[in-house]
Design a protein around this motif. Sequence first.
Motif, PDB file in Angstrom:
ATOM      1  N   MET A   1       0.829  -1.209   0.000  1.00 54.35           N
ATOM      2  CA  MET A   1       0.000   0.000   0.000  1.00 54.35           C
ATOM      3  C   MET A   1       0.869   1.267   0.000  1.00 54.35           C
ATOM      4  SD  MET A   1      -3.264  -0.645  -0.147  1.00 54.35           S
ATOM      5  CE  MET A   1      -2.753  -1.866  -1.345  1.00 54.35           C
ATOM      6  N   ILE A   2       1.863   1.305   0.879  1.00 56.74           N
ATOM      7  CA  ILE A   2       2.718   2.495   0.983  1.00 56.74           C
ATOM      8  C   ILE A   2       3.519   2.705  -0.294  1.00 56.74           C
ATOM      9  CG2 ILE A   2       4.691   3.514   2.181  1.00 56.74           C
ATOM     10  CD1 ILE A   2       3.697   2.136   4.743  1.00 56.74           C
TER      11      ILE A   2
ATOM     12  N   LEU B   1       3.096   1.357  -3.282  1.00 58.77           N
ATOM     13  CA  LEU B   1       2.270   1.505  -4.481  1.00 58.77           C
ATOM     14  C   LEU B   1       1.775   2.940  -4.608  1.00 58.77           C
ATOM     15  CD1 LEU B   1       1.121  -0.015  -6.883  1.00 58.77           C
ATOM     16  CD2 LEU B   1      -0.850  -0.657  -5.488  1.00 58.77           C
ATOM     17  N   ILE B   2       1.379   3.538  -3.503  1.00 61.44           N
ATOM     18  CA  ILE B   2       0.937   4.937  -3.521  1.00 61.44           C
ATOM     19  C   ILE B   2       2.099   5.851  -3.916  1.00 61.44           C
ATOM     20  CG2 ILE B   2       0.157   6.852  -2.061  1.00 61.44           C
ATOM     21  CD1 ILE B   2      -1.513   4.755  -0.518  1.00 61.44           C
ATOM     22  N   ILE B   3       3.294   5.579  -3.386  1.00 60.11           N
ATOM     23  CA  ILE B   3       4.482   6.365  -3.751  1.00 60.11           C
ATOM     24  C   ILE B   3       4.755   6.250  -5.245  1.00 60.11           C
ATOM     25  CG2 ILE B   3       6.995   6.517  -3.506  1.00 60.11           C
ATOM     26  CD1 ILE B   3       6.640   5.652  -0.584  1.00 60.11           C
TER      27      ILE B   3
ATOM     28  N   ILE C   1       2.654   5.360  -7.723  1.00 57.76           N
ATOM     29  CA  ILE C   1       1.597   6.001  -8.512  1.00 57.76           C
ATOM     30  C   ILE C   1       1.768   7.512  -8.499  1.00 57.76           C
ATOM     31  CG2 ILE C   1      -0.886   6.487  -8.548  1.00 57.76           C
ATOM     32  CD1 ILE C   1      -1.335   3.575  -7.660  1.00 57.76           C
ATOM     33  N   ASN C   2       2.059   8.057  -7.343  1.00 59.93           N
ATOM     34  CA  ASN C   2       2.280   9.499  -7.236  1.00 59.93           C
ATOM     35  C   ASN C   2       3.455   9.938  -8.110  1.00 59.93           C
ATOM     36  OD1 ASN C   2       1.931  12.188  -5.752  1.00 59.93           O
ATOM     37  ND2 ASN C   2       4.061  11.707  -5.286  1.00 59.93           N
TER      38      ASN C   2
ATOM     39  N   ILE D   1     -10.848  -1.730  -1.902  1.00 56.39           N
ATOM     40  CA  ILE D   1      -9.430  -1.378  -2.000  1.00 56.39           C
ATOM     41  C   ILE D   1      -8.896  -1.677  -3.390  1.00 56.39           C
ATOM     42  CG2 ILE D   1      -7.097  -1.925  -1.177  1.00 56.39           C
ATOM     43  CD1 ILE D   1      -8.341  -2.506   1.572  1.00 56.39           C
TER      44      ILE D   1
ATOM     45  N   PHE E   1      -7.504   0.971  -7.360  1.00 58.44           N
ATOM     46  CA  PHE E   1      -6.112   0.801  -7.768  1.00 58.44           C
ATOM     47  C   PHE E   1      -6.029   0.262  -9.199  1.00 58.44           C
ATOM     48  CE2 PHE E   1      -4.904   1.026  -3.230  1.00 58.44           C
ATOM     49  CZ  PHE E   1      -3.787   1.854  -3.345  1.00 58.44           C
TER      50      PHE E   1
ATOM     51  N   ILE F   1      -6.741   3.044 -11.728  1.00 54.74           N
ATOM     52  CA  ILE F   1      -5.595   3.957 -11.883  1.00 54.74           C
ATOM     53  C   ILE F   1      -4.478   3.302 -12.672  1.00 54.74           C
ATOM     54  CG2 ILE F   1      -3.790   5.213 -10.638  1.00 54.74           C
ATOM     55  CD1 ILE F   1      -5.810   5.515  -8.312  1.00 54.74           C
TER      56      ILE F   1
END
Length: 499
Positions: free
Chosen positions: A193-194, A196-198, A200-201, A275, A279, A282
């Motif tokens: 989660m952490i 993957l968000i980094i 994608i950002n 969840i 994802f 995106i």
Amino acid sequence: MSAFYLSQTVTLTTLVITTSIFAAIGFFFSKGKISISSYLAADRSIGRKSLTASLTASCFGVWILIGPSEAATWGGLGAIIGYAFGQALPFLAFIIIGKRMRKIMPEGNSLTQFVFVRFGTAMFKLVLALSIFYMFVYLCAEVTAIAKITNLISGIPLWQTSLLIIITTLGYTLYGGLRASIFTDKFQFVIIMIFLIIAINQVFVTETNSFSIELIKEKAGTLISSKYFYGYTAGLTFFIAVFATNLFDQGIWQRVYAAESNKDLVIGFTSAFFIILPFLFILGFFGILAVVTGNAKDPSTVFFSLILNPMTGSNSILTITILTLVISLVVSSMDTLINAISSLFIINGGKFFKLTPRALRQLSYFLVIILSGIVFLVASKGYSVLFMFLFADLLCCSAVFPVFYGMFNKNISKKLGLYSVISGLISGLALFPNQTFEKSILIGNILPAEYFPGWVSTALLFWSFVLATFVPMIVVFIFNKKDKTFEFKKVKEEVKYIR
């Protein structure tokens, strides 16, 4: 700039450290907790939070960085929608069929146990074979993907990464079973989660990935057009294929029975749905973004071409972050698959060998290691497993309606169930395309392609899945006889705990 983003030393060190941490967690937690019940269903004691984390981590293999975006480069918005809902909606479906199975087969551990009692030996063997084949292909895809990614990042030979990942994951998974897999999933869920968000950002903030609605319409207007025929066929194909195969995934069925209560089941699977869905939308959109920015030359590496480009390629921290994410994705899905395959051997082996459950467990180790050796050979060669995946999907599609309709309807007979699946297989395989996707057994071989309209001959994959899915449904409805009834209490009586 160097052709690679990291040195082989740094990449191998990251691989060894990350996999070793997961293995150590799995071994430590499994100490003294390796009964048959724990190995197969985690003693049926998993709460909603752990279930949510485990379902999400297990579902999120490295394919999420490859499949949705690759499909979007040619299937557009339709492919993204079909892929996302095809992967996420089964979790809502499992709430219905999961609660049903926990009611009629409370002491069970797998779908195959139900199929054996409900539909007999022939259907049981077919469903068992397609379940194992699907998970084998999934294993090949995961190991091949990470081997190719590490080769892209630092030039490491495919076989080295494949061997390291397989040995590490096999070790703690065969030792600790489902309980170890679910426990490590919690850590993998947080990391995924952490990171993957980094990641994608990073795709959105990279200057070379700038885009606008006007630019998308100019560069990839067809892919978002409501008139794009192949967008609809791609979306429906992915939805049917992915949805059907997930229903036969033993890893998910194990978690159905591992849930402590029906309430935990409902909350855990619902949370996983909400969840996973955003994802996938995106990550699928990145395929269209890659077309817009000119990064879609190799559709299978779209995500990495967007994030590891000349402007970010020298950023070692970012590259290590992506590599750690990929390792976590692979290991989280691999331990689920390995334990699921092993559990099927233990649960169903007694129908082939006169051995105790503990002896079957030892035999399952041997069989899984052999299967992993084949996975290693496939992955170290870097073969594409897409065609195998599609073939496994087609098999599942032909069986999905008879099996799950028969879970609720008492009238469908064993013979009708089997014959309907066979009818789906024959009709689906007749149109299933070859590896060039230009011909099938019927179209282009038995009969010239010119005999068929273009909307059929140019969409063979789509029509093969439509036939494989809906022909069995038609056969069941036409030939179903209400005087042929099945007593569901037989399932509860015949399926007992494996101790």
